[in-house]
Write an enzyme that holds these catalytic residues in place. Structure first.
Site, PDB file in Angstrom:
ATOM      1  N   HIS A 267       0.535  -1.513  -0.028  1.00  0.00           N
ATOM      2  CA  HIS A 267      -0.374  -0.112   0.400  1.00  0.00           C
ATOM      3  C   HIS A 267       1.023   1.421  -0.205  1.00  0.00           C
ATOM      4  CE1 HIS A 267      -3.046   2.664   0.892  1.00  0.00           C
ATOM      5  NE2 HIS A 267      -3.976   1.732   0.353  1.00  0.00           N
ATOM      6  N   ASP A 318      -8.246  -5.400  -0.927  1.00  0.00           N
ATOM      7  CA  ASP A 318      -8.259  -6.616  -1.624  1.00  0.00           C
ATOM      8  C   ASP A 318      -8.039  -7.666  -1.947  1.00  0.00           C
ATOM      9  OD1 ASP A 318      -9.382  -4.331  -3.002  1.00  0.00           O
ATOM     10  OD2 ASP A 318      -7.587  -3.468  -4.446  1.00  0.00           O
TER      11      ASP A 318
END
Ligand code: ACO
Length: 381
Positions: A267, A318
């Protein structure tokens, strides 16, 4: 010399660049926590419902029971998608990805909006448009999927909330309580995430005084990519190709050795973990136990350990969302569109915030092309 050494003011990918002020959500990198309007997303996901989060984001405060009831009724009244949209979607190529279908759907919806001609500077009209955009998202995703597969859309059921309605409109079956809860939680987790790529793209779009629907189409196009929302679909394809937990360690090490990007990990903002992935992972594993299929959760555990040990990379939301949706029986091409259902709330809230205090967003760049030179007439080249 590297580009960043040569140009101290240049930040590739705008990393670390402060591009705006917001009151909508906050990522605390130290604690890896995420808050919407100051409320921890864990608490919203555990105790609230998606509609409560949508209200919180869009209206700025937690609804009272009466406000939430009225908001749910308003969403139910606005869920219907006009037949013009379905007709346009019937013209689409059968290979078209559902995310591209959503761009078509919202483009047609824009023209049908009762306040289509109202300028983007009208904040009250924007708020009403936002409610309609959010309300129609689940209907559009489910209906466009059915059309692509040769079926007619199913009308929304006014008695159901967003999560249950979406599952119902996919195949006509009302989900059980756990399925509804799992979907609802994922929508809450996906609703908002500060200046991520798609939200920023929405803000850039409306900062030119373009309209909310144009911003939504921009957001969908930006979310589609596998480095952003598209990662949930890619992550599931990856899990399927790995197949079983005993192959996961070798597969992951091999992918890392080949410098491959492993979808659903890493991320830009977080450093240690993505708290949303923790909540979603728990749900995914619970779904696996309920369905008697722990394969995906087992593979995930092995991959998570190797990724952390080798690269200090952790799963983002996700990754577990992918196998949770798979266990819920949802077709893989719908995973990123589900993200859209949720994120219409964050996108609209950001676009309204942008327009309420607007300035054109227009960064600078460094030029490294040819020095000024004489134009050569076509016959002399
Ligand atoms: N797999 C393998 N290596 C990775 C991964 C990954 N998923 N993510 C980052 N890295 C490595 C990079 O290869 C790079 O290594 P290097 O310095 O040795 O070259 C380093 O970590 C930094 O990576 P960047 O891509 O430069 O980091 P950035 O902040 O630009 O990217 C991103 C963040 C795009 C999320 C990245 O981690 C990634 O591509 N992940 C996979 C796609 C994904 O899951 N996207 C969903 C994001 S969350 C969301 O949108 C909901």
């Amino acid at each position: 010399m590297s580009a960043t050494a040569a140009y101290p003011n240049y930040s590739p990918g705008l990393q670390g660049v402060v591009a705006g002020i917001t009151t909508i959500s906050q990522i605390d990198v130290e604690s890896s926590s995420l808050t919407y309007r100051g409320y921890n997303v864990h608490e919203l996901a555990e105790h609230g419902c998606f509609e409560e989060t949508a209200f919180l984001l869009l209206k700025g405060h937690l609804p009272t029971a009466a406000e939430l009831d009225a908001y749910k009724k308003q969403l139910a009244a606005d869920r219907h998608v006009p037949h013009h949209v379905w007709e346009a979607l019937r013209q689409c190529h059968s290979e078209m990805h559902p995310m591209d279908r959503l761009k078509v759907g919202y483009s047609v919806l824009a023209a049908l909006d009762p306040e289509y001609k109202v300028p983007a500077t009208d904040g009250e009209a924007n708020r009403r448009k936002a409610d309609r955009i959010v309300a129609k998202a689940a209907t559009l995703v489910a209906g466009s999927w059915r059309i692509a597969n040769g079926h007619n859309p199913i009308d929304p059921d006014a008695a159901l909330g967003t999560a249950a309605n979406f599952l119902y409109m996919l195949d006509g079956n009302r989900p059980d309580e756990f399925m509804e809860r799992a979907m609802d939680t994922s929508l809450t987790l996906y609703a908002e995430h500060t200046f991520n790529a798609s939200t920023f793209a929405c803000r850039v779009c409306v900062a030119t005084l373009s309209d909310l629907y144009s911003g939504i189409v921009t957001g969908i196009g930006t979310l589609k990519g596998p480095l952003h929302g598209g990662a949930n679909e890619e992550a599931m394809h990856m899990l399927i190709s790995i197949g079983s937990a005993d192959k996961a360690e070798a597969w992951t090490r091999n992918a890392l050795a080949n410098k491959e990007k492993i979808m659903g990990f890493g991320h830009r903002e977080y450093r240690k973990s993505d708290s949303r992935a923790g909540i979603m992972g728990k749900l995914g594993k619970e779904l696996g136990r309920m369905k008697g299929n722990t394969t995906w959760g087992d593979i995930a555990e092995v991959m998570e350990k190797v990724m952390w040990d080798e690269k200090q990379l952790f799963p983002n939301v996700d990754f577990p969302a992918a196998y949770a949706y798979y266990l819920m029986g949802i077709p893989i091409p719908l995973y990123t569109p589900i993200f859209v259902i949720a994120r219409t709330t964050g996108w609209c809230t950001h676009m309204i915030e942008q327009l309420d205090n607007n300035r054109l967003i227009r960064p600078s760049c460094i030029y490294e092309g040819p020095a000024p030179r004489e134009y050569v007439a076509i016959g002399s080249r």
